[in-house]
Scaffold this motif. Sequence first.
Motif, PDB file in Angstrom:
ATOM      1  N   MET A   1       0.814  -1.216   0.000  1.00 13.92           N
ATOM      2  CA  MET A   1       0.000   0.000   0.000  1.00 13.92           C
ATOM      3  C   MET A   1       0.841   1.256   0.000  1.00 13.92           C
ATOM      4  O   MET A   1       0.848   2.031  -0.942  1.00 13.92           O
ATOM      5  N   LEU A   2       1.572   1.450   1.109  1.00 14.23           N
ATOM      6  CA  LEU A   2       2.312   2.696   1.272  1.00 14.23           C
ATOM      7  C   LEU A   2       3.493   2.764   0.306  1.00 14.23           C
ATOM      8  O   LEU A   2       3.959   3.823  -0.052  1.00 14.23           O
TER       9      LEU A   2
ATOM     10  N   THR B   1       1.587   1.047  -4.107  1.00 14.43           N
ATOM     11  CA  THR B   1       0.412   1.750  -4.611  1.00 14.43           C
ATOM     12  C   THR B   1       0.717   3.226  -4.842  1.00 14.43           C
ATOM     13  O   THR B   1       0.317   3.812  -5.844  1.00 14.43           O
ATOM     14  N   VAL B   2       1.466   3.825  -3.907  1.00 13.07           N
ATOM     15  CA  VAL B   2       1.768   5.253  -4.020  1.00 13.07           C
ATOM     16  C   VAL B   2       2.573   5.523  -5.290  1.00 13.07           C
ATOM     17  O   VAL B   2       2.256   6.427  -6.071  1.00 13.07           O
TER      18      VAL B   2
ATOM     19  N   PHE C   1       0.570   5.453  -8.436  1.00 15.46           N
ATOM     20  CA  PHE C   1      -0.132   6.706  -8.715  1.00 15.46           C
ATOM     21  C   PHE C   1       0.833   7.764  -9.231  1.00 15.46           C
ATOM     22  O   PHE C   1       0.614   8.351 -10.291  1.00 15.46           O
TER      23      PHE C   1
ATOM     24  N   PHE D   1      -7.904  -6.324   5.311  1.00 13.36           N
ATOM     25  CA  PHE D   1      -6.640  -6.297   6.031  1.00 13.36           C
ATOM     26  C   PHE D   1      -6.472  -7.534   6.906  1.00 13.36           C
ATOM     27  O   PHE D   1      -5.556  -7.622   7.698  1.00 13.36           O
TER      28      PHE D   1
ATOM     29  N   ALA E   1      -7.740  -5.137  -4.376  1.00 10.50           N
ATOM     30  CA  ALA E   1      -8.501  -4.423  -5.415  1.00 10.50           C
ATOM     31  C   ALA E   1      -8.005  -2.993  -5.587  1.00 10.50           C
ATOM     32  O   ALA E   1      -7.891  -2.492  -6.703  1.00 10.50           O
ATOM     33  N   SER E   2      -7.703  -2.309  -4.467  1.00  7.05           N
ATOM     34  CA  SER E   2      -7.289  -0.910  -4.567  1.00  7.05           C
ATOM     35  C   SER E   2      -5.978  -0.797  -5.344  1.00  7.05           C
ATOM     36  O   SER E   2      -5.769   0.138  -6.103  1.00  7.05           O
ATOM     37  N   GLN E   3      -5.099  -1.769  -5.168  1.00  5.40           N
ATOM     38  CA  GLN E   3      -3.827  -1.700  -5.884  1.00  5.40           C
ATOM     39  C   GLN E   3      -3.977  -2.128  -7.348  1.00  5.40           C
ATOM     40  O   GLN E   3      -3.341  -1.572  -8.240  1.00  5.40           O
TER      41      GLN E   3
END
Lengths: 564, 187
Positions: free
Chosen positions: A134-135, A138-139, A142, A202, A224-226
Amino acid sequence: MHSYDYLLLLAFFALVLLPAPWLGRFYYNVMEGQSTWLSPLLRPIERGCYRLAGVKPAQEHNWKQYTFALLAFNLAGGALLFAVLLLQGSLPLNPQHLPGQEWSLALNTAVSFMTNTNWQAYSGEASLSYLSQMLGLTVQNFVSAATGLAVLVALCRGIARRSTTQLGNFWVDLTRATLYGLLPLCLVLALLLVWQGVPQTFADYANAITLQGAEQTIPLGPAASQIAIKQLGTNGGGFFGVNSAHPFENPTAWSNLFEVASIILIPVALVFTFGHYVKDLRQSRAILACMLALFLIGGATALWTEQQPNPALDNPQVQLGAPLEGKESRFGTTGSVLWTVTTTAASNGSVNAMHDSLNPLTGMVAMVNMMVGEVIFGGVGAGLYGMLLFVLIAVFLAGLMIGRTPEYLGKKLQAREVQLLVATLLVMPVGVLVLGAIAASLPGPAAAVSNPGPHGFSQLLYAYTSGTANNGSAFAGFGANTVFHNLMIALAMLIGRFGYILPVLALAGSLAAKNSAPQGLNSFPTHGPLFTSLLLMTILLAGGLTFLPTLALGPIAEHLSLGF
Amino acid sequence: MTAYLRPALSLVMLMTLVTGALYPLAVTGIAQLAFPEQANGSLVRDGQGQVRGSALIAQGFSGDGWFHPRPSAGAYATVASGASNLGPGNPALAERVSADAATLYQASLGPVPQALLTTSASGLDPHLPPAAIAYQLPRVAAARQVPEARLQALVDEATLQPLVGPAVVNVLVLNQALQRLAPLPGN
C-alpha cells in the motif's frame, strides 16, 4: 472465434474509444486548473496540499526548473520506497512476518515502480507485506503515472504556447493528475473488481481444510485498490506473483474486460487532450488513427498466430486446438491475446497469461509493441510524448523530402530540436541491444534463461526490452532475481524512463521559446491519411527495423524450427 | 536545490497519505459493506463453518470420485502461485503432455481435452471448460455410483456462461455439490 470473442472485442473497443473525447477534454480542464464537476470535492484537498508543501500554484517553471522538480520528487519517492522494502520486516501491517527484501532486489523494485515499469523479480504474496504493497507500491503506481501525465502536458504547452519560457508548475501538475486524473477512476474500478471477486481486506491469510483434507493457505490483502491503479496507471505490477492471471486478481471474464480496457482508457483519452491544447482535434485524430492501425496490425497477427496448434504437441491422444499452456480457462484464447497485445502496446506489463508459453510469433508481437518505444497508446502520458517525438521525426523527414524547413503546428524544427529527437531514438537500442548483449555474452547472467534453444534467447531479449520500454511484463521463466540482472535491468529502466523525459522537457522548453509561424497553403499538413501513413512508416522503420536481427535470432528462429 | 526539497518531500508524504492510506482504506470500507463475501476472498465453508477453501482458488483433487482441475505447475501452492513458463518447443512440455495424455486417454471418449493436459497461468485456475468436465464425468459417475444424467444436472448448475468469455465450470463448487449428493466414504 466464438460469439463471445466478438462481443469481448466489441465491448473492449467501445469502452476505450467512446468515452475518450469526453475524458480527453476532462483531462485538459483538470490540468489547466479549470473547474470540473469534481472540483467542489477535490479543490480543498488540492489547496491543502499546496499549502502544506509550500507550493505557489500560480508560479510556473521553465524547463530546467520543471526537470529539477520532477527529479527531486522521483528521487524522494524512490528512496522512500527503497527504505520501506528493505525495512518491511520491522514495520507494521505485516501479518505474515515477511522479512525485508535483499538490497539489489529492493533497489530493482524501487526503480521499477518509480519509473512506471513494474518489473517484478519477486512474488507479491510470498514476499511483500500489506504495508509495502500500500504505502510503497500503490503510491508509486499513482505518482509515476502522474509524472508521465505531467511531462506530457509540459510538452503540449511547449507546442501550444509562443515565445515563453514557462511550461507550467510540476508540483501542481503532479497533484492534479493524481487527485483528479487517477483517484476517482481507481475508486470506481476497485469497487467493480471487488464485486467480481477481488479481495479487499486487512485480515490475515485464511487457513482452509480442502475437501480432501489437506491444509491450504489462502492469501488475502488490500488487492482491489492496488489492482485498479496498476491497470489505470499503466503500471502493471501485480499484487500476486502471477499478476492478472491469478483468480483473485482477475476472477471472471467481466473483470478481465474491465481490467484490459482500463489499460488504455487514459492513454487513448490523452490523445484528445493534446488536441485541446493545440486547439486542433484533427491532429488528435491523425495520431489516434496511427496508434489504432498499429494496434490492429499487432492484434490481428497475434490473434491468428495464437490460434495455431503447437506442432510439438501433435499426438493422437491429445485434442488439437489453440495452445492452453500458461492460459486460464475463464479467459480463453481471445481474452488472453487481447490482453497480451494491449499490455505490451501500452507499457502496462500486467499479464493474464504467461507470455513465456505463447506461440513464438505471438511473443514477437508483444516484443515489437515494446521495441517501437511504447507509443501504441503507451503509458499514461509517456505513450503520447513518445508518439509526439515520432510525429516530429516524421515532420522532419517530410521536410527533407520536400526541401523546406520542417514545421509542426507553426513551430520550426531546427538543429537543436532534431538533436534532441535523435537522442531519444537511441534509448531503446542502447537499453535492449547494448545492455542485452552484455547480459547475453556473460556466462553467469546468460544462465538465467530457463528454456533451451532460440526461446532462451527470446527470454533474455524480452527482459531487457521490457525493462527499457518501462513495460514490466516478462517471459517469466527468466531467473531475473540475481544481483547482476537486478542492477542491469534497473539501469535499463532508468535509461528508458529518463532517457525520454529529459530530452522531452528540453524539447518542450525549446519549442515554447519559439514564435509560431502562420500556417499557410504551403505548410505540410499533419493530419489526414498521408501524414498518418508517413508516421506509421517512420515508427516501423526508425523504431522497429533496428531490432529485426535480434527477432530473427529469437522468435523467428523458434517459429521456423518448430515447424508451424 | 533546497527550493525543491520542501515541496518534493512534503508532496511525497502527502501523496503517500492520500493514495497509500486514505484510498485503500476507503475502498476497504465500502467493499466490506457492499460486497463482504468477495472482499474477504469468496471463502467456501461447510456445515460446521469450517473454511474449506475459496471458490476462486483451485484445490488439488485425486482419486476417481472427484473432478480434477487443470494441472498446476506449482502443485496448487498458493504462496507463491506459479506457472510452468515452458516455451512451446521445450521438450519438457511435450514429454509431460504425452505422459499425462497416456494416463487419461479413454478410447471411447476420443482425444484428451487440452485443458486437462496443460498447466494454467496461475497454477490455481478454479475452472474447467465443459468439455474437460464431460471427459471426466463417466469416471466420477462410476466411482460414486450416480447416474450420469444426475451428475450432468449438477454440472449444468455449476456452469457459468458469461457474455464476454468462454463457458467454464467451477471445479470446487461442483465437487462440493457432488459430495452433498453422493458422499464418498471417508470424506
